[in-house]
Write an enzyme that holds these catalytic residues in place. Structure first.
Site, PDB file in Angstrom:
ATOM      1  N   SER A  55       0.789  -1.225   0.000  1.00  0.00           N
ATOM      2  CA  SER A  55       0.000   0.000   0.000  1.00  0.00           C
ATOM      3  C   SER A  55       0.826   1.284   0.000  1.00  0.00           C
ATOM      4  O   SER A  55       0.366   2.311  -0.480  1.00  0.00           O
ATOM      5  CB  SER A  55      -0.959   0.005   1.196  1.00  0.00           C
ATOM      6  OG  SER A  55      -0.268  -0.254   2.387  1.00  0.00           O
ATOM      7  N   HIS A  62      -5.183  -3.151  -2.668  1.00  0.00           N
ATOM      8  CA  HIS A  62      -4.774  -2.201  -3.714  1.00  0.00           C
ATOM      9  C   HIS A  62      -4.580  -2.876  -5.066  1.00  0.00           C
ATOM     10  O   HIS A  62      -3.993  -2.297  -5.976  1.00  0.00           O
ATOM     11  CB  HIS A  62      -3.485  -1.490  -3.318  1.00  0.00           C
ATOM     12  CG  HIS A  62      -3.655  -0.562  -2.171  1.00  0.00           C
ATOM     13  ND1 HIS A  62      -4.156   0.710  -2.297  1.00  0.00           N
ATOM     14  CD2 HIS A  62      -3.433  -0.741  -0.849  1.00  0.00           C
ATOM     15  CE1 HIS A  62      -4.215   1.279  -1.110  1.00  0.00           C
ATOM     16  NE2 HIS A  62      -3.782   0.423  -0.215  1.00  0.00           N
ATOM     17  N   LYS A 117     -11.693   0.631  -2.104  1.00  0.00           N
ATOM     18  CA  LYS A 117     -10.673   1.349  -2.870  1.00  0.00           C
ATOM     19  C   LYS A 117     -11.123   1.425  -4.334  1.00  0.00           C
ATOM     20  O   LYS A 117     -11.992   2.217  -4.648  1.00  0.00           O
ATOM     21  CB  LYS A 117      -9.317   0.713  -2.632  1.00  0.00           C
ATOM     22  CG  LYS A 117      -8.859   1.101  -1.213  1.00  0.00           C
ATOM     23  CD  LYS A 117      -7.685   0.405  -0.647  1.00  0.00           C
ATOM     24  CE  LYS A 117      -7.484   0.905   0.788  1.00  0.00           C
ATOM     25  NZ  LYS A 117      -6.607   0.054   1.573  1.00  0.00           N
TER      26      LYS A 117
END
Ligand SMILES: *Cc1c(COP(=O)(O)O)cnc(C)c1O
Length: 390
Positions: free
Chosen positions: A177, A205, A236
Site C-alpha cells: 500500500s 490495492h 478502494k
C-alpha cells in the site's frame, strides 16, 4: 490527562501529529478545501467509481427499496438480498468457489487470519504488510515470523528453520500500500507448495487495479488456483465500502462460522452493497477503465524518471516520492498544496522511520495534462527543498 497531552506534544515536536481534514468533492479527481480547488492525487478510488452515475444510482435505489441500515448482523437479520448477489459475483471475479463480505478490509484481515491460524500454527508475514494483517496475526496468538520485505531468501530460511507442528500460513499484501510494488507471488506459491503452507493474499490495492480485467495479484501471475485465500476491499478501486474473502466453499463455510469480526458486527447498509455490486459490474463491463489506470500510472512513473526523480519500477498507481525525514515529506506535501495538488505525506508509524514519503495515488480519471503538471511541480518542489534525488 498529562500523559495524553505529553504524547500529543511529543508528536507535534517530531512532525508526526495528525489531524483529520475535510474536503468537499467537486468531481472524481478534484476536491475543494478552504475555498481552494485541488487536483486529487491521494485517493484510493483508483477507477473513480465512487462518483460514477450508475454506482450512485444503484445506491440510491437500494435505499428506496431496502432502507438505510441493515438492522442486524449477517447471521441474524442483516443479510439483505444484495449480499448473495455481490458474494457470487466476487467469487466469480476472483476465480473462486465462494466469497464472504466483511464490513471493512481491516475486519476481513483481522477476522480471516485469526480464524485460520490455530494453536501450533506459524504465520510468515512480510514486514511491510498492512496494519490489519499485523493485527490479525496478533489476534491469532500464534508464532509469527516476519520476513524482510519481498525477500524470498529470508522467507525460505524462515520456513526451513521454524519448527511447526500445525499449519504454516504465508500472508502478504498483493500490492503494497505504501510502496506500490507487487508481492513476488510466484516464488511465494512455490515455497508454500514445498512446505504445504496456505497462502493468503491481501488485494486491497490490487482488486480492480492489476491483473487481467483488474482481477488482482493472483490473476496477474496466473496463480488463482494456487492461492487459497484471496482477501480484498470494496472501499478502494470499487469506490464503496467493505472487505471480502474469496476461496473454496469449505473455507468460506468455516470463516462464516469462525471469524469474530464477521459474526459480531452489524451488516453493511444495502446502499453500500448495491454500490459495490454496480462498481464491480462496471469493472467487468469496461476493462478499458483498468487499462487507463495503468496508462496513467505509467505516464507519471516515466515522466518522473525522465526528470531525474528516482521512482521504483512498477505498474501500480501507487508511486512514492521518497523524502526521508517526516518533516521533509510534510514540506513536500505543503509545496504541492501551494500548487493546488493534494498528495499525502506518509510518515511513521505508517512507514518505517527514515522512509517518510509523498505518496502519489494516480487514478483512471486524471487528464494527462494534469499529470504532466504534477510531475513538473514535484521536480520543482524537490529542487527548492534540496531533497536529494536518490
Ligand atoms: C486499505 C487496506 C486495508 C483495509 O481495507 P479497508 O476496507 O479500508 O478497511 C487492508 N489491507 C491493505 C493492504 C490496505 O491497503
Amino acid at each position: 490527562m498529562q500523559i495524553w497531552t505529553d504524547y500529543v506534544d511529543e508528536l507535534k515536536k517530531q512532525t508526526l501529529y495528525r489531524q483529520t481534514v475535510s474536503y468537499q468533492v467537486i468531481d472524481a479527481t478534484h476536491v475543494q478545501h478552504a475555498g481552494k480547488k485541488y487536483l486529487l492525487l491521494a485517493s484510493n478510488d483508483y477507477l473513480n467509481l465512487s462518483q460514477h452515475p450508475k454506482v450512485k444510482k444503484a445506491a440510491i435505489e437500494a435505499i428506496t427499496l431496502y432502507g438505510t441500515g441493515a438492522g442486524g448482523a449477517r447471521l441474524t437479520t442483516g443479510t439483505h438480498p444484495l449480499f448473495s448477489l455481490l458474494e457470487e459475483k466476487l467469487a466469480q471475479f476472483k476465480g473462486e468457489q465462494a466469497a464472504l463480505v466483511f464490513n471493512t478490509g481491516y475486519m476481513a484481515n483481522v477476522g480471516v487470519i485469526s480464524a485460520l491460524a490455530g494453536a501450533n500454527d506459524v504465520i510468515f508475514s512480510d514486514e511491510l504488510n498492512h496494519a490489519s494483517i499485523i493485527d490479525g496475526c496478533r489476534l491469532a496468538k500464534v508464532r509469527v515470523e516476519v520476513y524482510h520485505h519481498a525477500d524470498m531468501n529470508h522467507l525460505s530460511m524462515l520456513l526451513k528453520n521454524t519448527p511447526c507442528q500445525g499449519k504454516r500460513i504465508v500472508v502478504t499484501d498483493g500490492v503494497f500500500s505504501m510502496d506500490g510494488d507487487i508481492a513476488p507471488l510466484t516464488s511465494i506459491v512455490e515455497m508454500a507448495e514445498e512446505y504445504r503452507a496456505i497462502v493468503i493474499v491481501d488485494d486491497a490495492h490490487a482488486t480492480g487495479v492489476i491483473g487481467p480485467g483488474g482481477k488482482g495479484t493472483a490473476a496477474y501471475f496466473g496463480l488463482q488456483d494456487k492461492v487459497q485465500v484471496q482477501i480484498g476491499t470494496l472501499s478502494k478501486a470499487l469506490g464503496a465500502e467493505g472487505g471480502f474473502v474469496a476461496g473454496s466453499q469449505e473455507l468460506i463455510d468455516y470463516i462464516r462460522n469462525r471469524a469474530r469480526s464477521f459474526i459480531f458486527s452489524t451488516a453493511l447498509a444495502p446502499a453500500t452493497i448495491a454500490a459495490a455490486l454496480a462498481a464491480l459490474e462496471e469493472v467487468e463491463n469496461c476493462p478499458w477503465l483498468v487499462d487507463k489506470l495503468g496508462e496513467n500510472a505509467k505516464y507519471v512513473r516515466e515522466n518522473l524518471k525522465c526528470a531525474g526523480v528516482p521512482v521504483l519500477d512498477g505498474i501500480t498507481p501507487i508511486i512514492p516520492i521518497m523524502a526521508g525525514r517526516a518533516a521533509e515529506a510534510v514540506q513536500l506535501a505543503c509545496e504541492l498544496d501551494e500548487a493546488g495538488i493534494l498528495a499525502t505525506a506518509i510518515r511513521p508509524p505508517t512507514v518505517p522511520k527514515g522512509t517518510s514519503r509523498l505518496r502519489l495515488a494516480v487514478s483512471a480519471g486524471h487528464e494527462q495534462a494534469e499529470l504532466k503538471n504534477v510531475v513538473e511541480k514535484i521536480v520543482k518542489a524537490l529542487k527548492r527543498l534540496g531533497i536529494k534525488r536518490r
